[in-house]
Structure formats: C-alpha cells, structure tokens
Design an enzyme around this catalytic site. Structure first.
Site, PDB file in Angstrom:
ATOM      1  CE  LYS A  13       4.662  13.758   2.136  1.00 31.13           C
ATOM      2  NZ  LYS A  13       4.144  12.909   3.188  1.00 31.13           N
ATOM      3  NE  ARG A  88       7.782   7.579   1.736  1.00 31.05           N
ATOM      4  CZ  ARG A  88       6.685   8.041   1.147  1.00 31.05           C
ATOM      5  NH1 ARG A  88       6.761   8.663  -0.002  1.00 31.05           N
ATOM      6  NH2 ARG A  88       5.515   7.873   1.726  1.00 31.05           N
ATOM      7  NE  ARG A 127      -4.980   9.950   2.822  1.00 30.83           N
ATOM      8  CZ  ARG A 127      -3.659  10.047   2.965  1.00 30.83           C
ATOM      9  NH1 ARG A 127      -3.070  11.211   2.834  1.00 30.83           N
ATOM     10  NH2 ARG A 127      -2.927   8.992   3.248  1.00 30.83           N
ATOM     11  NE  ARG A 139      -2.436   6.047  -0.233  1.00 34.32           N
ATOM     12  CZ  ARG A 139      -1.494   6.910   0.090  1.00 34.32           C
ATOM     13  NH1 ARG A 139      -1.656   8.189  -0.170  1.00 34.32           N
ATOM     14  NH2 ARG A 139      -0.394   6.507   0.669  1.00 34.32           N
ATOM     15  NE  ARG A 150       1.672   5.103   4.215  1.00 30.65           N
ATOM     16  CZ  ARG A 150       0.502   5.741   4.069  1.00 30.65           C
ATOM     17  NH1 ARG A 150      -0.611   5.186   4.521  1.00 30.65           N
ATOM     18  NH2 ARG A 150       0.461   6.899   3.485  1.00 30.65           N
TER      19      ARG A 150
HETATM   20  P1  AMP Z   1       2.769   8.123  -0.398  1.00 30.19           P
HETATM   21  O1  AMP Z   1       1.625   8.301  -1.326  1.00 30.19           O
HETATM   22  O2  AMP Z   1       3.825   9.174  -0.579  1.00 30.19           O
HETATM   23  O3  AMP Z   1       2.360   7.967   1.031  1.00 30.19           O
HETATM   24  O4  AMP Z   1       3.486   6.757  -0.812  1.00 30.19           O
HETATM   25  C1  AMP Z   1       2.803   5.531  -0.765  1.00 30.19           C
HETATM   26  C2  AMP Z   1       3.798   4.398  -0.789  1.00 30.19           C
HETATM   27  O5  AMP Z   1       4.562   4.432  -1.987  1.00 30.19           O
HETATM   28  C3  AMP Z   1       4.821   4.441   0.317  1.00 30.19           C
HETATM   29  O6  AMP Z   1       4.345   3.870   1.525  1.00 30.19           O
HETATM   30  C4  AMP Z   1       5.954   3.635  -0.293  1.00 30.19           C
HETATM   31  O7  AMP Z   1       5.674   2.243  -0.249  1.00 30.19           O
HETATM   32  C5  AMP Z   1       5.910   4.044  -1.743  1.00 30.19           C
HETATM   33  N1  AMP Z   1       6.761   5.217  -1.981  1.00 30.19           N
HETATM   34  C6  AMP Z   1       6.360   6.468  -2.342  1.00 30.19           C
HETATM   35  N2  AMP Z   1       7.400   7.291  -2.487  1.00 30.19           N
HETATM   36  C7  AMP Z   1       8.498   6.568  -2.196  1.00 30.19           C
HETATM   37  C8  AMP Z   1       9.889   6.876  -2.150  1.00 30.19           C
HETATM   38  N3  AMP Z   1      10.354   8.091  -2.413  1.00 30.19           N
HETATM   39  N4  AMP Z   1      10.736   5.885  -1.810  1.00 30.19           N
HETATM   40  C9  AMP Z   1      10.291   4.636  -1.556  1.00 30.19           C
HETATM   41  N5  AMP Z   1       9.013   4.295  -1.564  1.00 30.19           N
HETATM   42  C10 AMP Z   1       8.109   5.245  -1.889  1.00 30.19           C
END
Ligand code: AMP
Length: 288
Positions: A13, A88, A127, A139, A150
């Site tokens: 994404k 999400r 990554r 990260r 996740r």
């Molecule tokens: P990502 O970079 O999109 O994988 O997001 C990393 C982390 O941020 C996720 O594992 C969640 O803990 C938090 N997070 C990101 N976007 C959301 C969302 N829309 N709703 C809830 N938690 C989020």
C-alpha cells in the site's frame, strides 16, 4: 481524486501510494505515518498510541478519525488524497462516510491489494533489511511476532471493509502479487475505467490500458489479416483474398477456427510476398 488503498501489512500500500502521489499530484494520508510522527514528537496522541502500536493493536477509532478529519482540511489535500491504512474498521469507514459527506467530498474508489499471505512475512523482512541498509530506523512493529498480530487484526477488523465497500460498489480488487509497476498500471487502468483520472493526461498508460480494444482487435483478426501483412502491398492483398477464401471455404466456422484459418493463410501469403520481394531484390542485384 480521492481513493482508499486497502490491504494487509506488507501488501505494498505504502509503495503504491507514493507512486500514485507522484503520478497524480495528490497527497498520501497514512495514519500509520502520522501516528509514528506523533509518537516521535511525544504529543498526547503519540503517548496514547505508542504502546498500542508497538504491540500491533489498533489505536482507538476516534483518535484516527480525528487525525484524518483535520488532515483532509489542509490545503494540500484539496487536489485529492490517497488514504493508506485508514479506514481499518467498519466504524472508521462509517465515520469517514460521514465526514466526507459533511465536507461535500466524494470518494472515487477503494482499491484492494490482494496478496498471498505466505508472502507477507518475507516482504516485511525485505523491507526491514532495506531500511537497515539505508541506515533508517526500523519500525518497532516490523517483527515476525507483531506482524502475526497485525495480520490477525487485519483479518478480523479490516477485512470486513471489503464487503462494506463492495456493497457500495466502490471496491476494485487488484492482484498485489504482481511486480510493483504492473500493480501501478493495474490501479491506473482501474481509475481510468472509473473515470477518476483523465485519459488525456496519461496517454502512455491509457494506450496500454485498453483491454476492450485489444479484445475487439482479436475478433477482427478472423475477418482481416494481421497488421504485419500490410507491409508489402502485394502480399497484403493476397492475404486479404486468402482470408476471405478461408472464411468462405470453412464449414460452419466457429469464431476460433475461422480466426486460426485466417491467421494461417495470412501468414502463408505474407511468406509468399516476402519471398517474391526477396527474389526481386536478388534479380536487381545480379543485374547490377
Ligand atoms: P501502518 O503503518 O498502517 O501499518 O500502521 C502502523 C500501526 O499504526 C498499526 O499497527 C496500528 O497500531 C496503528 N494504526 C495505523 N492506522 C490505524 C487506523 N486506521 N486505526 C487504528 N490504528 C491504526
């Protein structure tokens, strides 16, 4: 243009969002990035999100909805945006519908990147390796254990959005296992088909993105010789005649057999034409 990119962690994404940003001049709104920035800056939101993120859980809906609502109001989002990592959950999607309605904005498409789950772990590992190579901070949630969590939360909380948006006729699913540029092209084709982007401004990809025309050309082949046969004028004519003959002579030809026969005869005619042309050239040369 306003789109949502949907897909599990590691589905590409973020990569696709960046490519789309360059191509269409819109902004990427990644809740993950915004939350990481908030954590780094030690803001109240960051403090709230830190632990949850590190463990692979989801930050409360009201927190992310608030962040997105504010971000959409920024001037750089006026041209359009790609939501990456948001919504999400179904309540987040409902809240997004509500806030877009309030702001008189329309969602153009929801693009789901479908990937093979077994490939996700190795993608995330790649990554991490690449980030380390570039000397970037890795990260905290990019570990096999957290990734498993996740993924589980994606399945239980985010996957229902596929149904949510397909019911609303917004969903387009793309094979996220293809090469990066192929995925980008497929997304572009989809956006073109939906009328979310102008074909004129992206002529190169638009030309590639014409499967309907290709299909038509395939059908035409049964009636007319292939394009290549047009080169030497004589052989083109012979090819046309031969094709007609083939079409006439065949007993109740099905589309497939007529097409094959036409192609075969056209090929023969072409060969003949080419041979004749070659003979002519040799004759001329020997004369000289
Ligand atoms: P990502 O970079 O999109 O994988 O997001 C990393 C982390 O941020 C996720 O594992 C969640 O803990 C938090 N997070 C990101 N976007 C959301 C969302 N829309 N709703 C809830 N938690 C989020």
């Amino acid at each position: 243009m306003r789109i949502i990119l949907l897909g599990p962690p590691g589905s590409g994404k973020g990569t696709q969002a960046q490519l789309l940003v360059q191509r269409y001049g819109i902004v990427q709104l990644s809740t993950g990035e915004m939350l990481r920035a908030a954590v780094a800056a030690g803001t109240p939101v960051g403090l709230k999100a830190k632990e949850i993120m590190a463990s692979g859980g989801l930050v409360p809906d009201d927190v992310v909805v608030g962040i997105i609502s504010d971000r959409i109001d920024q001037p750089d989002a006026k041209n359009g945006f790609i939501l990456d990592g948001f919504p999400r959950t179904v309540p987040q999607a409902e809240a997004l519908d509500e806030l877009l309605k309030r702001k008189h904005l329309k969602l153009d498409a929801v693009i789901e990147l479908r990937v093979n789950e077994s490939a996700l772990l190795s993608r995330v590992e790649t990554r991490v390796a690449q980030m380390r190579e570039r000397g970037e901070e890795v990260r905290l949630d990019d570990t096999p254990e957290v990734l498993t969590k996740r993924l589980a939360s994606y399945r239980s909380q985010t996957e229902p959005l596929i149904h949510y948006y397909s019911e609303r006729r917004k969903l387009s699913t793309i094979d996220g296992m293809m090469a990066i540029d192929e995925v980008t092209r497929a997304i572009h084709r989809q956006l073109l088909a939906l009328g979310a982007v102008e074909p004129k401004t992206h002529a190169r990809s638009a030309a590639k993105a014409a499967p309907a025309k290709k299909a038509k050309a395939g059908k035409k082949l049964a009636k007319t010789p292939p394009k290549a046969a047009k080169k030497p004028a004589k052989s083109a004519k012979t090819a046309k005649k031969a094709t007609k003959k083939a079409a006439k002579g065949a007993k109740k030809p099905t589309k497939k057999t007529a097409k094959k026969a036409a192609q075969k005869t056209a090929k023969k005619a072409l060969k003949k034409g080419a041979k004749k042309a070659a003979k002519k050239v040799t004759k001329k040369r020997t004369k000289r």
